[in-house]
Design a protein around this motif. Structure first.
Motif, PDB file in Angstrom:
ATOM      1  N   ILE A  37       0.805  -1.224   0.000  1.00 48.00           N
ATOM      2  CA  ILE A  37       0.000   0.000   0.000  1.00 48.00           C
ATOM      3  C   ILE A  37       0.840   1.276   0.000  1.00 48.00           C
ATOM      4  N   LEU A  38       2.150   1.150   0.255  1.00 49.26           N
ATOM      5  CA  LEU A  38       3.006   2.349   0.206  1.00 49.26           C
ATOM      6  C   LEU A  38       3.929   2.336  -1.027  1.00 49.26           C
ATOM      7  N   LYS A  39       3.500   1.595  -2.051  1.00 48.79           N
ATOM      8  CA  LYS A  39       4.300   1.541  -3.277  1.00 48.79           C
ATOM      9  C   LYS A  39       4.468   2.972  -3.820  1.00 48.79           C
ATOM     10  N   ASP A  40       5.627   3.285  -4.319  1.00 51.93           N
ATOM     11  CA  ASP A  40       5.965   4.612  -4.861  1.00 51.93           C
ATOM     12  C   ASP A  40       6.081   5.709  -3.796  1.00 51.93           C
ATOM     13  N   LYS A  41       6.015   5.323  -2.533  1.00 49.85           N
ATOM     14  CA  LYS A  41       6.197   6.313  -1.464  1.00 49.85           C
ATOM     15  C   LYS A  41       7.623   6.205  -0.908  1.00 49.85           C
ATOM     16  N   ILE A  42       8.064   7.314  -0.335  1.00 49.62           N
ATOM     17  CA  ILE A  42       9.396   7.319   0.284  1.00 49.62           C
ATOM     18  C   ILE A  42       9.256   7.700   1.753  1.00 49.62           C
ATOM     19  N   VAL A  43       9.859   6.896   2.609  1.00 44.45           N
ATOM     20  CA  VAL A  43       9.847   7.167   4.046  1.00 44.45           C
ATOM     21  C   VAL A  43      11.256   7.594   4.463  1.00 44.45           C
ATOM     22  N   ALA A  44      11.352   8.753   5.114  1.00 45.99           N
ATOM     23  CA  ALA A  44      12.653   9.234   5.610  1.00 45.99           C
ATOM     24  C   ALA A  44      12.761   8.909   7.102  1.00 45.99           C
ATOM     25  N   CYS A  45      13.839   8.232   7.486  1.00 44.58           N
ATOM     26  CA  CYS A  45      14.065   7.905   8.903  1.00 44.58           C
ATOM     27  C   CYS A  45      15.322   8.636   9.354  1.00 44.58           C
ATOM     28  N   ILE A  46      15.128   9.710  10.113  1.00 46.75           N
ATOM     29  CA  ILE A  46      16.248  10.579  10.473  1.00 46.75           C
ATOM     30  C   ILE A  46      16.442  10.508  11.983  1.00 46.75           C
ATOM     31  N   PHE A  47      17.555   9.910  12.398  1.00 44.47           N
ATOM     32  CA  PHE A  47      17.772   9.636  13.822  1.00 44.47           C
ATOM     33  C   PHE A  47      18.974  10.403  14.346  1.00 44.47           C
ATOM     34  N   PHE A  48      18.685  11.345  15.241  1.00 45.84           N
ATOM     35  CA  PHE A  48      19.749  12.134  15.881  1.00 45.84           C
ATOM     36  C   PHE A  48      20.271  11.448  17.149  1.00 45.84           C
ATOM     37  N   GLU A  49      19.651  10.306  17.497  1.00 51.06           N
ATOM     38  CA  GLU A  49      20.073   9.547  18.683  1.00 51.06           C
ATOM     39  C   GLU A  49      20.142   8.079  18.305  1.00 51.06           C
ATOM     40  N   PRO A  50      20.966   7.284  19.023  1.00 50.52           N
ATOM     41  CA  PRO A  50      21.076   5.864  18.681  1.00 50.52           C
ATOM     42  C   PRO A  50      19.744   5.129  18.772  1.00 50.52           C
ATOM     43  N   SER A  51      19.618   4.096  17.968  1.00 48.18           N
ATOM     44  CA  SER A  51      18.396   3.290  17.968  1.00 48.18           C
ATOM     45  C   SER A  51      18.696   1.966  17.292  1.00 48.18           C
ATOM     46  N   THR A  52      18.094   0.905  17.783  1.00 47.74           N
ATOM     47  CA  THR A  52      18.159  -0.378  17.062  1.00 47.74           C
ATOM     48  C   THR A  52      16.752  -0.720  16.583  1.00 47.74           C
ATOM     49  N   ARG A  53      15.866  -0.980  17.545  1.00 45.88           N
ATOM     50  CA  ARG A  53      14.525  -1.441  17.202  1.00 45.88           C
ATOM     51  C   ARG A  53      13.692  -0.386  16.486  1.00 45.88           C
ATOM     52  N   THR A  54      13.680   0.826  16.998  1.00 48.44           N
ATOM     53  CA  THR A  54      12.739   1.806  16.452  1.00 48.44           C
ATOM     54  C   THR A  54      13.060   2.101  14.986  1.00 48.44           C
ATOM     55  N   ARG A  55      14.334   2.405  14.712  1.00 47.14           N
ATOM     56  CA  ARG A  55      14.673   2.762  13.325  1.00 47.14           C
ATOM     57  C   ARG A  55      14.517   1.550  12.406  1.00 47.14           C
ATOM     58  N   LEU A  56      15.079   0.402  12.846  1.00 47.37           N
ATOM     59  CA  LEU A  56      15.050  -0.742  11.935  1.00 47.37           C
ATOM     60  C   LEU A  56      13.633  -1.284  11.749  1.00 47.37           C
TER      61      LEU A  56
END
Ligand code: NCD
Length: 305
Positions: A37-56
């Motif tokens: 359902i998100l085909k052709d969409k772009i998601v930006a994940c910008i992390f100013f702090e460390p993360s494993t689970r949330t970002r991935l």
């Protein structure tokens, strides 16, 4: 357009629709029938702090739904923030590239600032010690899945209640459901900030503050442990003083209800003894997996409502 910045803005209806969609996302993932359902969409994940689970998990959720991902995992030093660019300018640029913007920042209030200038939905992936609404939603999903209800529960929060943004976002959600009782268990240096206890009092919510883990274990349907948030202390000495005060030990398990669950947003350091992991009540790894399904539902929700 919907942003998700604070859990306090989410109505019960919205929460329930996200939780229902999360369940459908989980089923589709397990059957291999996820729709792009998100085909052709772009998601930006910008992390100013460390993360494993949330970002991935946000990135995996985006990819599963057919979106593409652009990301900065160390934005404090690897983005123009290092040169002094404001969050407003960075966000304006991101919103001209991406369809959804997920940001984690070390400063409370930065996500609200980002959302004010963005013409694309912004999701708060954690802002300082303030809020972490996607974690709170996945926590609710986990509670619903494991206990079959979100009301009539006794929830004991243990550890660093001063700085844990996950509980700052989860408590307001749980107060929307009737007859929940909260135990806030921490050394006095790490107590829940007064603004939260004042607001609970004002709203007639049933809660108790305690100083030893033992006192709250017997009645708890949920024990929600938290990490002492080293990065939020002003000096190392204060952290050293409290870092080992609160440890859930194997011996504590005998005092807990047979059907209680032990939650933790992870990462855990030493606040849960390793032997606890193999107890079936330890739900934190299941909780982390749920993050994927809930974040899939959240991405759909912010784009489509
Ligand atoms: C939490 C966070 O970042 O606030 N982690 C997470 O996103 N699951 C908890 C923590 O870091 O202790």
């Amino acid at each position: 357009m919907q942003h998700i910045i604070s859990s306090k803005e989410l109505s019960k209806d919205k929460i329930e629709s996200i939780l229902n969609r999360s369940k459908e996302m989980e089923e589709a993932c397990k059957k291999g029938t996820v729709e792009p359902i998100l085909k052709d969409k772009i998601v930006a994940c910008i992390f100013f702090e460390p993360s494993t689970r949330t970002r991935l998990s946000f990135e995996t959720a985006s990819l599963k739904l057919g979106a593409q991902v652009i990301s900065a995992e160390n934005a404090e030093t690897n983005s123009s923030a290092y040169k002094g660019e404001t969050i407003e300018d960075t966000t304006k640029i991101l919103s001209s590239y991406a369809d959804i913007i997920v940001i984690r920042h070390h400063t409370a209030g930065m996500l609200l600032r980002a959302s004010k200038v963005s013409n694309k939905p912004v999701i708060n992936a954690g802002d300082g010690a303030n809020e972490h609404p996607s974690q709170a939603l996945l926590d609710l999903y986990t509670i619903q899945k494991e206990h079959g209800r979100l009301d009539n529960l006794t929830i004991a929060f243990g550890g660093d209640l001063t700085h844990s943004r996950t509980l700052h976002s989860l408590v307001p959600l749980l107060t929307l459901y009737p007859n929940n009782t909260f135990y806030f268990i921490s050394p006095k240096e790490l107590a829940l900030p007064k603004e939260y206890t004042d607001s609970l009092q004002k709203n007639g919510v049933n809660f108790k503050e305690m100083n030893t883990l033992k006192d709250g274990l017997k009645d708890a349907d949920i024990l929600y442990m938290t990490r002492v948030q080293k990065e939020r202390f002003e000096n190392a000495e204060d952290y050293e003083k409290v870092k080992d005060l609160f440890i859930l030990k194997k011996e504590h398990l005998a005092e807990m209800k047979k059907n209680a669950i032990i939650m933790h947003p992870l990462p855990k350091i030493n606040e849960i003894e390793l032997e606890v992991d193999s107890d079936p009540r330890a739900s934190y790894f299941r909780q982390a997996e749920n993050g994927l399904y809930v974040r899939m539902a959240m991405l759909e929700y912010v784009l489509k409502g």
